[in-house]
Write an enzyme that holds these catalytic residues in place. Structure first.
Site, short mmCIF file in Angstrom:
data_model
loop_
_atom_site.label_atom_id
_atom_site.label_comp_id
_atom_site.label_asym_id
_atom_site.label_seq_id
_atom_site.Cartn_x
_atom_site.Cartn_y
_atom_site.Cartn_z
N HIS A 347 3.00 14.77 -24.50
CA HIS A 347 3.07 15.67 -25.66
C HIS A 347 2.11 15.31 -26.77
CE1 HIS A 347 6.80 17.81 -24.43
NE2 HIS A 347 7.05 16.67 -23.82
N LYS A 535 6.91 22.99 -40.36
CA LYS A 535 6.75 22.06 -39.23
C LYS A 535 6.91 20.66 -39.80
CE LYS A 535 2.55 23.91 -38.60
NZ LYS A 535 2.52 24.24 -37.19
N ARG A 536 6.93 19.61 -38.94
CA ARG A 536 6.96 18.26 -39.48
C ARG A 536 5.74 18.01 -40.36
NH1 ARG A 536 10.90 14.50 -37.56
NH2 ARG A 536 9.76 12.98 -38.85
N LYS A 541 -1.57 17.99 -39.29
CA LYS A 541 -1.10 19.38 -39.38
C LYS A 541 -1.62 20.06 -40.65
CE LYS A 541 3.16 18.36 -36.79
NZ LYS A 541 3.22 19.23 -35.60
N THR A 643 4.83 25.08 -31.05
CA THR A 643 5.72 26.12 -30.52
C THR A 643 6.19 27.02 -31.66
OG1 THR A 643 7.45 24.43 -30.59
CG2 THR A 643 6.58 25.01 -28.43
N LYS A 647 6.94 31.25 -32.19
CA LYS A 647 8.13 31.86 -32.82
C LYS A 647 7.71 32.86 -33.89
CE LYS A 647 10.36 27.59 -31.71
NZ LYS A 647 10.56 26.20 -32.13
C1 26Q Z 1 7.92 7.22 -30.41
C2 26Q Z 1 8.14 5.87 -30.55
C3 26Q Z 1 9.04 5.40 -31.48
C4 26Q Z 1 9.74 6.29 -32.26
C5 26Q Z 1 9.54 7.65 -32.12
C6 26Q Z 1 8.61 8.11 -31.19
C7 26Q Z 1 8.39 9.56 -31.05
C8 26Q Z 1 9.42 10.46 -31.22
C9 26Q Z 1 9.18 11.81 -31.12
C10 26Q Z 1 7.13 10.04 -30.74
C11 26Q Z 1 6.90 11.40 -30.62
C12 26Q Z 1 7.94 12.30 -30.82
C13 26Q Z 1 7.76 13.74 -30.76
C14 26Q Z 1 6.63 14.35 -30.51
C15 26Q Z 1 6.51 15.80 -30.54
O1 26Q Z 1 7.40 16.51 -30.98
N1 26Q Z 1 5.38 16.34 -30.06
C16 26Q Z 1 5.18 17.76 -30.08
O2 26Q Z 1 5.62 18.26 -28.82
C17 26Q Z 1 5.61 19.68 -28.82
C18 26Q Z 1 6.22 20.15 -27.53
O3 26Q Z 1 5.36 19.90 -26.48
C19 26Q Z 1 4.20 20.20 -29.02
O4 26Q Z 1 4.24 21.60 -29.11
C20 26Q Z 1 3.58 19.62 -30.29
O5 26Q Z 1 2.23 20.00 -30.39
C21 26Q Z 1 3.72 18.11 -30.28
O6 26Q Z 1 3.27 17.57 -31.52
#
Ligand code: 26Q
Length: 683
Positions: A347, A535-536, A541, A643, A647
């Site tokens: 991702h 978004k986050r 971004k 995503t 929406k």
């Molecule tokens: C990793 C290590 C330690 C703590 C947290 C994490 C962690 C947690 C969540 C790393 C990444 C995430 C989430 C990532 C994420 O949401 N990525 C998004 O995924 C979407 C679905 O595929 C994409 O549409 C987005 O572009 C992407 O940013």
């Protein structure tokens, strides 16, 4: 129905209790269903079909999809489930007879926020779609006591508040203590000559108890399961530790979701969380498989374990461990099964988000797992040398263990039969740049699966006004077959339909304006353009770019009385990771700009800025339908897919964006009139 085919009388069939009975004979399940339908009526019948469906699928040729994800951003389920069951209208009318507005009832349900952002929401959308398309799919995750923090804005700054989503209970879940398993941490691994097996000595056992939530499909009898694992003290209490300390450590495992969506928080507790749910989940799948098949030799033909990013990648060594240590399988066969069962979705390509674990952490917390990873690495090195003709530079780049760290993405690629990116551009970047070496080593593994969203939640449920317009214009088939939405093209120049669409948009803008007035005390003009970025919060971004544009517009209007714009309301919503200093400063900046701009009588007819607190699934359901302009402006190459972009577009907003992630494919489909692209065009 008992094993011998005779009927077993069930005491008091209520709610989900039914699934505690093992209905073993699928041929008899139909009769049982009929009974339940008679006793509980149609609505419950659909939910009642849940256990029987589980059994039914285990007898078909369909592969089960096991979606492993540290995050499921589910949101509320009451109305969504009713709609999927086809009982929404009748329930709404029935409640009205009692003077209850269903939407007031809905407000009582908490927003299950067991995820950070896109990755977690994608997992939830997939569960809805898989059930609706009649695929047997099961989610596995952690039953966090607190979801992603709630955001409060104080003096313009973000303040984090714990999300006590379970305070009033979770009416959808069913605790399944019978299916609990023990997970082992911190032991010594000792070879026992007599048994010829590895033994875990002085292990700290944690009981993993599943809580199952039904995932109700739309217009189908398929009801899947999302399994949330909960950590509890085991009956085998560690002898070398004070019980209170042990109990606290157990409780810590499921206490909170890590609130970072991209930076690595390499904490032991996170590794513990990962192994905890992965180990329990795999054990359950193996048990289910062996209920139907005599051995594990066809495991990979019947099960696909989809790894949602690297977070659950310990599934690979854990499956190896169980096959080799517990089922005495030869390494080669176990590896064949494992690497034909697991599939990995990437991702992100942000370097700071690629998971690495210090060998020392892994080795002490999970010694047997680490040994297995070492062996996977040793054999992998052999393969790389052979394929690359002893290219040492290449070997150094791809090794699974190097510089004292375990590279989880490398392990994921080596141990999976499929590696996918989440949009065409992203998959291409993976293949041609970030993971070029691996694509050379495994030319057929890499592929693309562009993300999607469930139009049931993001259109039918979130925007009933637009759904009604669609129904009267193109019929109701689109609900089951979203590609039917293309029929709308016949009406694109129809001024009557355009007028109706405009009215729907105005209504939805009013709903959002009322919400903003209630929560922010700011009155916004529904005739202004609602220009929205939610978004986050992250540098890539570029919320900062957006707010700088607002500052520019404001300053131009101040210095130049000739410069006036079509009235525009800029709306932001974003949570920042608690330790992400830059992101928090951007939130403060947006709120400070809002204070100045909104209170300046000279410009306030033209420009308003709103920061919506606590952006999440439930608030998104109000925001998406109300947007005129959708901001998707990430630095090209950084947003894997996005995503939210989908929406907004599904609800009829015009996108302003960069050629990044799924925007690229969306632009191809909707054409230049409906998406305004700026910035870098080639990479
Ligand atoms: C990793 C290590 C330690 C703590 C947290 C994490 C962690 C947690 C969540 C790393 C990444 C995430 C989430 C990532 C994420 O949401 N990525 C998004 O995924 C979407 C679905 O595929 C994409 O549409 C987005 O572009 C992407 O940013």
């Amino acid at each position: 129905v008992n094993e011998n085919g005779t009927q077993q009388v069930l005491p008091e069939v209520n709610e989900f209790k039914i699934q505690e009975y093992d209905l073993l004979h699928i041929s008899e399940a139909g009769k049982a269903l009929e009974k339940i339908r008679n006793r509980m009526g149609n609505a419950i019948y659909e939910l009642g079909s849940w256990p029987m469906f589980e059994i039914a699928v285990s007898h078909t040729d369909k592969e089960s999809i096991l979606h492993f994800s540290m995050e499921f951003l589910i949101g509320r389920l009451l109305v969504n489930n009713m709609m999927n069951l086809g009982i929404y209208e009748i329930a709404k009318d029935g409640l009205e007879d009692y003077g209850i507005n269903i939407h007031d009832l809905e407000e009582l349900e908490s927003d299950a926020g067991l995820g950070n952002g896109g990755l977690g929401r994608l997992a939830a959308c997939f569960m809805d779609s898989l059930a609706s398309l009649s695929y047997p799919a099961f989610g596995n995750t952690i039953r966090y006591e607190y979801g992603l923090f709630k955001q409060k804005i104080e003096n313009g700054y973000q303040v984090e508040v714990p999300d006590q989503w379970l305070r009033l209970g979770n009416m959808w879940e069913v605790r399944k203590p019978k299916h609990a398993v023990d997970v082992k941490f911190w032991c010594r691994v000792v070879w026992n000559e007599e048994t010829g097996k590895w033994e875990h000595v002085d292990a700290e056992c944690v009981r993993a108890v599943p809580y199952d939530m039904p995932i109700v499909g739309n217009d189908t009898t398929v009801t899947n399961t999302l399994r949330l694992w909960h950590a509890e003290p085991s009956e085998e209490i560690p002898s070398n530790k004070d019980f209170r300390q042990y109990a606290q450590e157990v409780r810590d495992i499921c206490q909170t979701l890590y609130p970072d969506d991209s930076t690595l928080a390499g904490r032991t507790l996170r590794l513990k969380q990962q192994y905890f749910f992965v180990s329990a989940g795999i054990r359950a799948i193996i048990k289910n498989h062996l209920r139907v098949y005599p051995s594990l030799s066809n495991f990979h033909e019947k099960n696909v374990i989809q790894l949602n990013d690297t977070h659950p990648v310990l599934a690979i060594p854990e499956l190896m461990r169980i096959l080799v240590d517990e089922y005495d399988m030869e390494w080669d066969e176990a590896w064949h099964i494992t690497s034909h069962t697991c599939a990995y979705t990437n991702h992100t390509i942000l370097a700071e988000a690629l998971e690495k674990w210090p060998v020392s952490t892994m080795e002490s917390l999970l010694p047997r797992i680490y040994q297995i990873i070492e062996e996977i690495n040793r054999r992998f090195i052999g393969y790389v040398k052979q394929v690359s003709d002893h290219d040492d530079d290449l070997l150094n780049r791809v090794m699974i263990i190097k510089d004292g760290q375990v590279y989880m993405a490398h392990l994921a690629i080596a141990g999976s039969f499929s590696v996918n990116g989440v949009a065409r551009l992203h998959s291409q970047i993976l293949k041609e740049q970030e993971m070029k070496d691996f694509n050379f080593l495994y030319p057929n593994k890499f592929n693309n699966k562009t993300n999607g969203i469930t139009h049931r939640r993001w259109l039918a449920y979130s925007n009933p006004e637009l759904s009604a317009l669609l129904n009267e214009t193109i019929g109701t088939d689109w609900l089951k077959h979203p590609e039917q939405l293309e029929k709308l093209m016949e009406y694109v120049d129809d001024s009557i339909v355009q007028g109706k669409f405009y009215n729907v948009k105005q209504q939805r803008k009013q709903v959002l304006a009322d919400y903003i007035y209630k929560h922010n005390g700011i009155r916004i003009d529904t005739n202004s353009i609602f220009d929205i970025q939610v978004k986050r919060l992250h540098a890539y971004k570029r919320q900062l770019l957006n707010i700088m544009h607002v500052i520019y517009l404001y300053q131009e209007m101040k210095v130049n009385p000739e410069f006036r714009i079509y009235p525009r309301t800029f709306i932001f919503g974003a949570k920042a990771a608690p330790a992400y200093y830059f992101a928090k400063k951007v939130i403060k900046l947006i709120n400070s700009v809002a204070d100045i701009v909104n209170n300046d009588p000279e410009t306030s007819d033209y420009l308003k800025v709103v920061f919506i607190e606590n952006y999440g699934v439930t608030i998104a359901e109000k925001i998406m339908p109300a947007a005129d302009v959708s901001e998707q402006i990430s630095t090209a190459g950084k947003e894997a897919s996005g995503t939210g972009n989908m929406k907004f577009m599904m609800n009829g907003a015009v996108t302003i964006g960069t050629l990044d992630g799924a925007n690229v494919e969306m632009a191809e489909r909707v054409g230049d009139d409906n998406i305004i692209i700026f910035g870098l065009k080639d990479n």
